[in-house]
Design an enzyme around this catalytic site. Structure first.
Site, short mmCIF file in Angstrom:
data_model
loop_
_atom_site.label_atom_id
_atom_site.label_comp_id
_atom_site.label_asym_id
_atom_site.label_seq_id
_atom_site.Cartn_x
_atom_site.Cartn_y
_atom_site.Cartn_z
N ARG A 542 0.80 -1.23 0.01
CA ARG A 542 0.08 -0.13 -0.12
C ARG A 542 0.98 1.06 -0.25
O ARG A 542 1.99 1.34 0.57
CB ARG A 542 -0.99 -0.03 1.20
CG ARG A 542 -1.75 -1.10 1.56
CD ARG A 542 -3.12 -1.31 0.61
NE ARG A 542 -3.66 0.02 0.58
CZ ARG A 542 -4.94 0.16 -0.08
NH1 ARG A 542 -5.43 -0.99 -0.83
NH2 ARG A 542 -5.65 1.13 -0.31
N VAL A 543 0.41 2.20 -0.55
CA VAL A 543 1.05 3.51 -0.61
C VAL A 543 0.22 4.53 0.24
O VAL A 543 0.68 5.83 0.14
CB VAL A 543 1.48 4.13 -2.11
CG1 VAL A 543 2.24 3.10 -2.67
CG2 VAL A 543 0.16 4.28 -2.92
N ASP A 544 -0.76 4.23 0.63
CA ASP A 544 -1.58 4.82 1.46
C ASP A 544 -1.37 4.52 2.97
O ASP A 544 -0.57 3.89 3.26
CB ASP A 544 -3.05 5.08 1.03
CG ASP A 544 -3.66 3.64 1.03
OD1 ASP A 544 -2.88 2.79 1.51
OD2 ASP A 544 -4.69 3.57 0.52
N ASP A 545 -2.29 5.23 3.81
CA ASP A 545 -2.21 4.99 5.24
C ASP A 545 -3.09 3.63 5.54
O ASP A 545 -3.57 3.72 6.81
CB ASP A 545 -2.38 6.17 6.10
CG ASP A 545 -1.30 7.09 5.86
OD1 ASP A 545 -0.02 6.96 5.70
OD2 ASP A 545 -1.63 8.42 5.89
N VAL A 546 -2.78 2.67 4.82
CA VAL A 546 -3.37 1.28 5.10
C VAL A 546 -2.23 0.42 5.57
O VAL A 546 -1.36 0.28 4.75
CB VAL A 546 -4.27 0.93 4.06
CG1 VAL A 546 -5.00 -0.57 4.29
CG2 VAL A 546 -5.41 1.84 3.86
#
Ligand code: WTA
Length: 674
Positions: A542-546
């Site tokens: 993941r590149v998001d905050d997941v």
């Protein structure tokens, strides 16, 4: 939508057989496979992207439709610049997915075929249901639900462990056009309450307790607390239908709210074993499944009926090379998307025999999975890398003591599978003869997006390989420019596919901004990805905050808000950190109220608050005391620095001079082992 054949061109290039990273399917396997070569795949794939309407209509015709769909076959606007994001497939068609799973297969002569082999937590505790029996059980529940006023479009929350009653409940809802929302039975009361308040179900279906491994989990108590909380917030649930899971807890000792709670066994078996089908539009909602995002509360991912049905069935058939003789076992729980698409719907739509396992895969010992494989002669085994890694640590003897000769195809899902786990799975579990389908997909995509078709092309350990029919993945740079050939960037999809989610329940705006605004014109997956010279895709996470913990998606924001609800915590920042078994672990930086001393007790109570607010699976692995957090002058937390501290990569901290107070970094480093 401009058709593209770019992928098929890349695929046409020969894969060098001397490449040591390539693992070729055996000739025997390829010969019998649905898709036996990359050329055959190329032809089909080419048509699927040049003529999606024709390609998917042909497949959809194999299902039962009360009324055929209208024209156009699909409509999709994935481009936010052109207006509202809108995806529709087979609109105007009337069908029912429960009918297609059960009645259709029974009518074609499979009524006496085993639909479900149920294996309980304790070895020796098991049960079976044929397709006829499953239909009867589904109809009884459907009739009961109708009788208490549940109808088309009503939501039903299901909080059940892996009993047969879980797929039964999903199918019963689908039969009457109700929208199920399964909540994984590891979520806390507060998480259930949050979902109840969001979708306002007519009824909640649960059971009194479950045994997982040596532990008993009192699910009904958790639901009671959730119902109390939602009632305090003005949402009253009239009926809590409770299955007595006798082997875990007796009826007599279950806490009970008279008038609201109803024993499943007291009412459901009294209803007729046939139930008329509610024919629904292909675009009517089938289910809601809440999943974590990078911000705020969980998102209610909404899937509709027709496209989801066609796509999950088709991906199941091809990615596992499913044949009617196969015995299939997916270890996922129906509380997650994998259990929806590849325990309940995909397999049953194909008339498959499905193993449903209630227990824990390492109970009573690390050989349990292979014991089950031998017991039911499982030929397709689908699991998550985290399980592969944890069993790998226990040693080969637990595997080799079982025959496993029934196995034919293996599958992996949930996170990138590291090559060493891949090779162990392949060589030890599969004895070097079973191809591994490393399936990349998401709650939002409904079905497999990038996956090997076993038999059609060589695999590379750690790569999900190539796109499924109709899927056009693209890799873009940070400006949203599509990259060609070998590259690395953000994974997007540039055209719609039948099982794409249609909206976030009650919040189409959030749907558009979360998924379609970052790179206009594309669906943005949230994953980083590389493409190699052979056109193979390599997901990098993941590149998001997941965070992806044991294949479970957890939003850092959710864990942070749970932590700050603790009276002694003023601020928290959560990052993912590499974890040997879980893939990623949860690492929490916590700032306490001024003057509160650090203590082991406090650490435990912080972890407890996360268990209570979200569920045990989201409990932080590490609490790192933080007198302050690294913030920019505008107050933004620099997670990049926290990630480096968490992974002890101190020489990669980079430039810290832009921080409002650079000295917090040294303080954090000093407190690393406290
Ligand atoms: C990750 C699970 C690499 C990915 C089906 C995705 C994977 C997220 C793979 C979705 C795979 C899933 N290889 N990464 N084979 N499968 N992922 O919604 O980061 O629970 O975005 O769906 O899991 O998780 P979700």
């Amino acid at each position: 939508m401009a058709p593209s054949t770019k992928n098929s061109v890349i695929l046409g290039e020969a894969l060098a057989s001397e490449d040591v990273n390539l693992v070729f399917p055996t000739e025997d396997f390829s010969r019998q496979a649905h898709v036996s070569s990359i050329q055959k795949y190329g032809e089909k794939y080419g048509r699927s992207v040049e003529d999606p309407a024709g390609f998917w209509s042909d497949i959809a015709s194999g299902f039962y439709w009360k009324q055929k769909w209208g024209q156009p076959v699909y409509a999709d606007n994935l481009d936010i610049r052109k207006g509202k994001i809108n995806i529709e497939w087979f609109k105007g068609g009337k069908t029912n997915i429960c009918y297609n799973c059960l009645d259709r297969n029974i009518k074609s002569g499979n009524g006496d075929k085993i639909a479900i082999y149920w294996e309980g937590n304790e070895p020796g505790h098991d049960a079976t249901l044929t397709y006829n029996q499953l239909l009867a059980r589904v109809c009884q529940l459907a009739n009961y639900l109708k009788d208490i006023g549940v109808g088309k479009g009503d939501a039903v929350i299901i909080y059940l462990p892996m009993l047969m009653e879980l797929p039964i409940a999903m199918l019963a809802c689908a039969r009457i056009g109700a929208i199920h929302s399964v909540v994984f039975a590891g979520f806390s009361a507060e998480s259930i309450a949050q979902r109840i308040m969001d979708c306002k179900p007519k009824v909640v279906i649960t059971c009194n307790a479950v045994r997982r491994g040596p532990k008993t989990i009192f699910l009904k108590d958790i639901v009671d607390a959730a119902l109390t909380e939602s009632a305090q917030n003005g949402i009253n649930i009239d009926v809590c239908l409770t299955f007595e899971n006798e082997s875990a807890l007796k009826k007599e000792v279950t806490k009970w709210v008279e008038g609201r709670d109803i024993w499943w066994q007291d009412v459901v078996p009294k209803y007729p074993v046939t139930c008329e089908v509610e024919w629904v539009d292909a675009e009517d909602p089938l289910f809601l499944l809440y999943t974590s995002g990078s911000t705020g509360k969980p998102k209610g991912v909404l899937h509709t009926t027709g496209g989801y049905m066609v796509y999950t069935a088709t991906t199941f058939k091809y990615a596992f090379d499913y044949k009617s003789k196969d015995i299939y076992w997916c270890t996922a729980d129906c509380g997650w998307i994998t259990g929806h698409s590849y325990v309940t719907y995909g397999p049953l739509l194909n008339g498959a025999t499905n193993v449903v396992f209630e227990g824990a895969p390492n109970y009573p010992d690390a050989g349990r999975c292979w014991d089950i494989v031998d017991k039911y002669k499982v030929s397709i085994f689908y699991t998550a890398p985290t399980l592969v890694r944890s069993l790998m640590r226990e040693g080969d003897e637990y595997v080799t003591r079982y025959s496993r000769k029934s196995l034919r195809v293996l599958g992996s899902v949930g996170e990138p599978i590291n090559p060493s786990a891949w090779r162990w799975f392949f060589n030890v579990v599969g004895d070097g003869r079973c191809p591994i389908s490393d399936t990349w997909w998401q709650t939002e995509t409904g079905g497999f997006m990038i996956t090997p078709l076993p038999g059609a092309w060589p695999q590379k350990p750690g790569s999900a390989t190539l796109p499924f029919f109709g899927v056009q993945p693209v890799i873009v740079d940070e400006k949203g420019v599509e990259l060609e050939g070998e590259c690395s960037g953000y994974l997007c999809v540039k055209s719609s596919w039948p099982s794409a989610f249609r909206t976030l329940y009650g919040d189409h705006e959030r749907y558009q901004t979360t998924y379609f605004s970052a790179f206009p014109g594309y669906y943005f997956t949230g994953d980083g990805c590389n493409r190699d010279k052979d056109g193979y895709y390599w997901l990098t996470g993941r590149v998001d905050d997941v965070i992806n913990v044991s294949g479970h998606r957890i939003g850092t924001a959710e864990v942070e808000s749970a932590l700050v609800s603790h009276p002694q915590c003023v601020e928290a920042a959560v990052v993912g950190v590499e974890h040997e078994v879980k893939g990623q672990g949860i690492y929490a930086f916590v700032t306490l109220t001024e003057g509160v001393p650090y203590s082991e007790e406090l650490r435990k109570s912080l972890i407890k608050v996360v268990r209570e607010k979200i569920g045990a699976f989201a409990a932080p692995d590490k609490i790192h005391w933080a007198p302050g957090l690294p913030k920019t002058r505008s107050g933004k937390i620099m997670r990049r620095i926290l990630r480096k501290i968490a992974s002890k990569s101190l020489d990669e901290l980079g430039d810290t001079s832009t921080l409002a107070d650079p000295s917090v970094v040294d303080q954090l480093i000093a407190l690393a082992d406290c």
